[in-house]
Scaffold this motif. Sequence first.
Motif, PDB file in Angstrom:
ATOM      1  N   TYR A 152      28.766  14.052  73.637  1.00  0.00           N
ATOM      2  CA  TYR A 152      27.878  14.766  72.735  1.00  0.00           C
ATOM      3  C   TYR A 152      28.447  14.716  71.287  1.00  0.00           C
ATOM      4  O   TYR A 152      29.675  14.753  71.113  1.00  0.00           O
ATOM      5  N   ALA A 153      27.518  14.690  70.408  1.00  0.00           N
ATOM      6  CA  ALA A 153      27.887  14.695  68.973  1.00  0.00           C
ATOM      7  C   ALA A 153      26.856  15.504  68.204  1.00  0.00           C
ATOM      8  O   ALA A 153      25.658  15.519  68.565  1.00  0.00           O
ATOM      9  N   LEU A 154      27.337  16.235  67.209  1.00  0.00           N
ATOM     10  CA  LEU A 154      26.479  17.074  66.379  1.00  0.00           C
ATOM     11  C   LEU A 154      26.412  16.474  64.957  1.00  0.00           C
ATOM     12  O   LEU A 154      27.410  15.969  64.448  1.00  0.00           O
ATOM     13  N   SER A 155      25.232  16.554  64.467  1.00  0.00           N
ATOM     14  CA  SER A 155      25.076  16.036  63.094  1.00  0.00           C
ATOM     15  C   SER A 155      26.001  16.811  62.142  1.00  0.00           C
ATOM     16  O   SER A 155      26.312  17.984  62.395  1.00  0.00           O
ATOM     17  N   PRO A 156      26.460  16.173  61.077  1.00  0.00           N
ATOM     18  CA  PRO A 156      27.434  16.833  60.187  1.00  0.00           C
ATOM     19  C   PRO A 156      26.897  18.140  59.615  1.00  0.00           C
ATOM     20  O   PRO A 156      25.734  18.231  59.207  1.00  0.00           O
ATOM     21  N   SER A 157      27.770  19.178  59.678  1.00  0.00           N
ATOM     22  CA  SER A 157      27.419  20.493  59.130  1.00  0.00           C
ATOM     23  C   SER A 157      28.715  21.214  58.819  1.00  0.00           C
ATOM     24  O   SER A 157      29.670  21.172  59.591  1.00  0.00           O
ATOM     25  N   GLU A 158      28.709  21.921  57.678  1.00  0.00           N
ATOM     26  CA  GLU A 158      29.901  22.656  57.309  1.00  0.00           C
ATOM     27  C   GLU A 158      29.964  24.030  57.998  1.00  0.00           C
ATOM     28  O   GLU A 158      31.008  24.672  57.986  1.00  0.00           O
ATOM     29  N   HIS A 159      28.865  24.451  58.574  1.00  0.00           N
ATOM     30  CA  HIS A 159      28.826  25.771  59.208  1.00  0.00           C
ATOM     31  C   HIS A 159      28.963  25.713  60.752  1.00  0.00           C
ATOM     32  O   HIS A 159      29.362  26.706  61.366  1.00  0.00           O
ATOM     33  N   PHE A 160      28.631  24.563  61.335  1.00  0.00           N
ATOM     34  CA  PHE A 160      28.615  24.499  62.806  1.00  0.00           C
ATOM     35  C   PHE A 160      29.428  23.310  63.307  1.00  0.00           C
ATOM     36  O   PHE A 160      29.535  22.290  62.615  1.00  0.00           O
ATOM     37  N   SER A 161      29.953  23.471  64.422  1.00  0.00           N
ATOM     38  CA  SER A 161      30.649  22.401  65.139  1.00  0.00           C
ATOM     39  C   SER A 161      30.253  22.485  66.626  1.00  0.00           C
ATOM     40  O   SER A 161      29.627  23.442  67.089  1.00  0.00           O
ATOM     41  N   LEU A 162      30.643  21.460  67.344  1.00  0.00           N
ATOM     42  CA  LEU A 162      30.274  21.365  68.745  1.00  0.00           C
ATOM     43  C   LEU A 162      31.535  21.440  69.617  1.00  0.00           C
ATOM     44  O   LEU A 162      32.527  20.772  69.328  1.00  0.00           O
ATOM     45  N   GLU A 163      31.462  22.251  70.673  1.00  0.00           N
ATOM     46  CA  GLU A 163      32.590  22.367  71.615  1.00  0.00           C
ATOM     47  C   GLU A 163      32.072  22.009  73.026  1.00  0.00           C
ATOM     48  O   GLU A 163      31.117  22.610  73.506  1.00  0.00           O
ATOM     49  N   VAL A 164      32.691  21.005  73.582  1.00  0.00           N
ATOM     50  CA  VAL A 164      32.313  20.537  74.931  1.00  0.00           C
ATOM     51  C   VAL A 164      33.501  20.736  75.859  1.00  0.00           C
ATOM     52  O   VAL A 164      34.614  20.275  75.560  1.00  0.00           O
TER      53      VAL A 164
ATOM     54  N   THR B 298      21.322  31.532  50.910  1.00  0.00           N
ATOM     55  CA  THR B 298      21.650  30.147  50.505  1.00  0.00           C
ATOM     56  C   THR B 298      20.910  29.164  51.380  1.00  0.00           C
ATOM     57  O   THR B 298      20.221  28.265  50.912  1.00  0.00           O
ATOM     58  N   ILE B 299      21.069  29.281  52.660  1.00  0.00           N
ATOM     59  CA  ILE B 299      20.400  28.374  53.611  1.00  0.00           C
ATOM     60  C   ILE B 299      19.756  29.264  54.668  1.00  0.00           C
ATOM     61  O   ILE B 299      20.444  29.757  55.588  1.00  0.00           O
ATOM     62  N   PRO B 300      18.501  29.501  54.599  1.00  0.00           N
ATOM     63  CA  PRO B 300      17.862  30.369  55.607  1.00  0.00           C
ATOM     64  C   PRO B 300      17.717  29.695  56.985  1.00  0.00           C
ATOM     65  O   PRO B 300      17.730  30.365  57.996  1.00  0.00           O
ATOM     66  N   VAL B 301      17.572  28.381  56.978  1.00  0.00           N
ATOM     67  CA  VAL B 301      17.381  27.652  58.248  1.00  0.00           C
ATOM     68  C   VAL B 301      18.291  26.437  58.251  1.00  0.00           C
ATOM     69  O   VAL B 301      18.294  25.664  57.285  1.00  0.00           O
ATOM     70  N   HIS B 302      19.014  26.292  59.321  1.00  0.00           N
ATOM     71  CA  HIS B 302      19.867  25.112  59.502  1.00  0.00           C
ATOM     72  C   HIS B 302      19.221  24.219  60.556  1.00  0.00           C
ATOM     73  O   HIS B 302      18.892  24.677  61.660  1.00  0.00           O
ATOM     74  N   ARG B 303      19.079  22.926  60.198  1.00  0.00           N
ATOM     75  CA  ARG B 303      18.509  21.968  61.137  1.00  0.00           C
ATOM     76  C   ARG B 303      19.595  20.961  61.503  1.00  0.00           C
ATOM     77  O   ARG B 303      20.069  20.223  60.639  1.00  0.00           O
ATOM     78  N   LEU B 304      19.913  20.934  62.754  1.00  0.00           N
ATOM     79  CA  LEU B 304      20.959  20.063  63.261  1.00  0.00           C
ATOM     80  C   LEU B 304      20.386  19.188  64.374  1.00  0.00           C
ATOM     81  O   LEU B 304      19.386  19.530  65.021  1.00  0.00           O
ATOM     82  N   VAL B 305      21.058  18.065  64.569  1.00  0.00           N
ATOM     83  CA  VAL B 305      20.655  17.135  65.637  1.00  0.00           C
ATOM     84  C   VAL B 305      21.827  17.021  66.614  1.00  0.00           C
ATOM     85  O   VAL B 305      22.939  16.648  66.191  1.00  0.00           O
ATOM     86  N   LEU B 306      21.520  17.307  67.865  1.00  0.00           N
ATOM     87  CA  LEU B 306      22.522  17.152  68.936  1.00  0.00           C
ATOM     88  C   LEU B 306      22.236  15.844  69.638  1.00  0.00           C
ATOM     89  O   LEU B 306      21.122  15.611  70.134  1.00  0.00           O
ATOM     90  N   THR B 307      23.221  14.949  69.639  1.00  0.00           N
ATOM     91  CA  THR B 307      23.068  13.613  70.219  1.00  0.00           C
ATOM     92  C   THR B 307      23.928  13.490  71.464  1.00  0.00           C
ATOM     93  O   THR B 307      25.122  13.840  71.454  1.00  0.00           O
TER      94      THR B 307
END
Length: 898
Positions: free
Chosen positions: A165-177, A199-208
């Motif tokens: 699994y990989a998460l799209s780049p984000s400074e607020h979120f990371s992925l733990e498997v 600042t950012i009301p909605v964060h859109r991330l892609v989980l691959t």
Amino acid sequence: MGERCCAAVVRVLVLQAAWALSGGQVRYSVPEEAKAGTVVGRLAQDLGLEAGEAEARRLRLVAPGRRASVEVSGASGALVVSSRLDREELCGKSAPCALRLEVLLERPLRVFHVQLEVTDINDNAPVFPAARKNLSLSENSPPGFRFPLEGASDADIGANAQLTYALSPSEHFSLEVKSKDENKISVLLVLTKPLDRETIPVHRLVLTATDGGRPSLTGTMELVISVLDVNDNPPQFNQSLYKVQLPENTSPGTVFFQLTATDKDEGINQEVYYSFSDTFSDKIQDLFKIDGKSGEIRTAGQLDFEDVQSYDLEIEARDKGTPSLSGHCSVNLKLLDMNDNAPEVWVTSLSVPVPEDASLGTVVALLSVSDRDSGENGRVRCWVWPASPFGLEATFAGSYSLVLREALDRERVSEYEVEVRAEDGGAPALRASRGLRVPVSDVNDNAPLFAQAVYTVLARENNAAGAELARLWARDPDEAANGRVSYSVWDGGVGVGGGGGAAGSSSSGGSGWRPASSYVSVDAESGRLWALQPLDYEELQVLQFEVRAVDAGEPPLSGNATVQLFVLDENDNAPALLPPAGSAAEAGGVAAAEAALALAGAGSESGTLWAWAAWGAPAGQVVAKIRAVDADSGYNAWLRYELWEPRGKGPFRVGLYSGEVSTARALDEADGPRQRLLIVVRDHGEPARSATATLSVSLLEAAEAALAAGSSSSLSAVSRSAAGVELGAGVASAATNVWLVVAICAVSSLFLLAVVLYGASRWAPRAAVLSGPGPTTLVCASEVGSWSYSQRHSRSLCVADGAAKSDLMVFSPNFPPPPPAPAAKDTQPEPSALLDTVSGNTLLSSPTRTKSFCPSRCAGFAGIRAPFPLPESDECLTGSSRCLRISMAHLHVPFEGI
């Protein structure tokens, strides 16, 4: 594509090389999704066909049960792909995926088996449950906050299904498997930096998700994270995983766990509502319920360890803030096996009935035992109750044989109620049982058995022919024909013994032996003993024979019982008077006795007897003896004598049991010259029988009486014997009178004659003989006055010249006489012996003469007491019988009167 073709060629070559090793089965391998027309293998060549032979012999493919995805090329005989091959459709997640095909070759017809393995290719990309997932996070969510995400799935297998699994780049979120176990991967979204809704009301991330195939395929899911401004503290559990153990027999409605989630917010944002995860199946939701307010988890259905051993309950705690926040945890519920299943016993085979002679180890039944529980709860112990005569033998796991351990006896137990009991190892233990009815079949192993080895039967004489004498019964515990008993009289080696005296020898031509079947008969079915003819005690006293009982089994068994039939005497014979001792009638021996018995039977009076008595004879002097016999025995033969006439105070009296006529007082001239006495002889039977005797007593002077006694040849032997010493004294007194008469009358010749007669009467021995062989049977009173009935045959010695005050009685034993045979010389009856009378004692004066009584084992005296022991030194063996010879010289017996 060229690489794939090369790989296919290599596989074909490998399969062709393995053709010979596999015993004629062709194996090919083809990757899934191969294009139509792809050559899988040169089938005709691999089957050993020449070019063009495949089409000529119509080589074709048969794919039973499913649509064929491959076919055989008619021209080349090659196996080619005809349609799309999808391994996931054919085999799912199973590996390897092998298809079994049949190839037919006609002319002649042959069948070949072809195994086609469809190998997996990475043709399935990872797929998430949803293409988009909306998340809400409070703006004040702390860094490190984790939010679980649902992972993707891949239909491929092996390395093609291993996902990363990989998460799209984000400074607020990371992925733990991380891996929960071998088959589960937990994907968590981790907040790495505090959020700021402004600042950012909605964060859109892609989980691959990327699989491990070459080339690899990917799947994506869009994560839409909304940042909430107010409720910035979600509910939190004190731990993420709870482990709970619960017995399987917990009743529905039982609270087994309570969850507590805390929320640091205040007001409505702090109120938490608990629920199961949306991914829960309906089946699990039917088994468990959770209270939304309290967090109590309770059972809703019946749990069964034998169906499911554990449950993973995903719990969500959501607050009532706007937007609401949630916390998650898992409850791992492990069911504890309880001993809630009793063992089960089945009878798979039963072989009954069991013969009672079955050998030990015979298998009677086959049983199967099982228990659905596990561990100690499912470990079953089996046994048989009662413990004998059967036992259990384990054949293999859960199977037992009921075998015979002890010998059977149908007569003791004809049917067994056997209970096979099973008990598991639980606490408390549960039991089960299975009842078996085992009947025992009969074999003829028991011979008929009489209740007694010897039966003693008493029968009165003169019984009617056909009268029932006794009823014999033999018990045979067998059943049906094996226990059906028939009775018969067995004559083999058994004879009949006649009565005492002449009666025994006259029973059958003088032999005394006749078959028992001529006297008695036994009913074959009932065992009743019948008399075939009237019995006569004087002819037959003891009849000993055997009755045989035979069953109807195969082979038949038999048992014997000895019957001793004693004939009881009836008073059917009147007393018979014997002629005076020394008379002409006595010389007739047996003929005289038989004449006397005949006379008694006719009821006639005997002739007049004569006796003489001297004037002046003192009281108590015996002048005569009345002799009588009775053919009966026992009480019926006990005789008594009564003076019938003259009645009153006469000059004479008669002994009640001795028959001796004696003076009652001194005789004088007033008594007259002659006295006529009428004496009645009676027995003690019921009714009593009697005979009468007339005795004429002449009263003479002493000298005349002496002359009459010396000159008369018909003088009774009783008078001479009874006078004894007293008569000698009377003659001495008479001699004095003779001298006076001679002096007065001067008759010297008479004096000389008187002296000669006196000397002869004083010194000459008095003759006494044994009575003739009449059938005399005497029974005497016992010491206490009662009667002793003896079954023994009797002989009597009767004194001829005035017997002493009793008779000598010798009894033979209670055994039938032996078969008739020529009698030995020393066993014949001796002639009558001479008797002397000295001082009232009886002396047998012939020391060399003997009397034999056979058999001798029970010889002795009965009714009176003998004052001496029988001489054991005179025992001998005569022929085949043991005899007792009593020397006459030993019989010097003073008997007292009865």
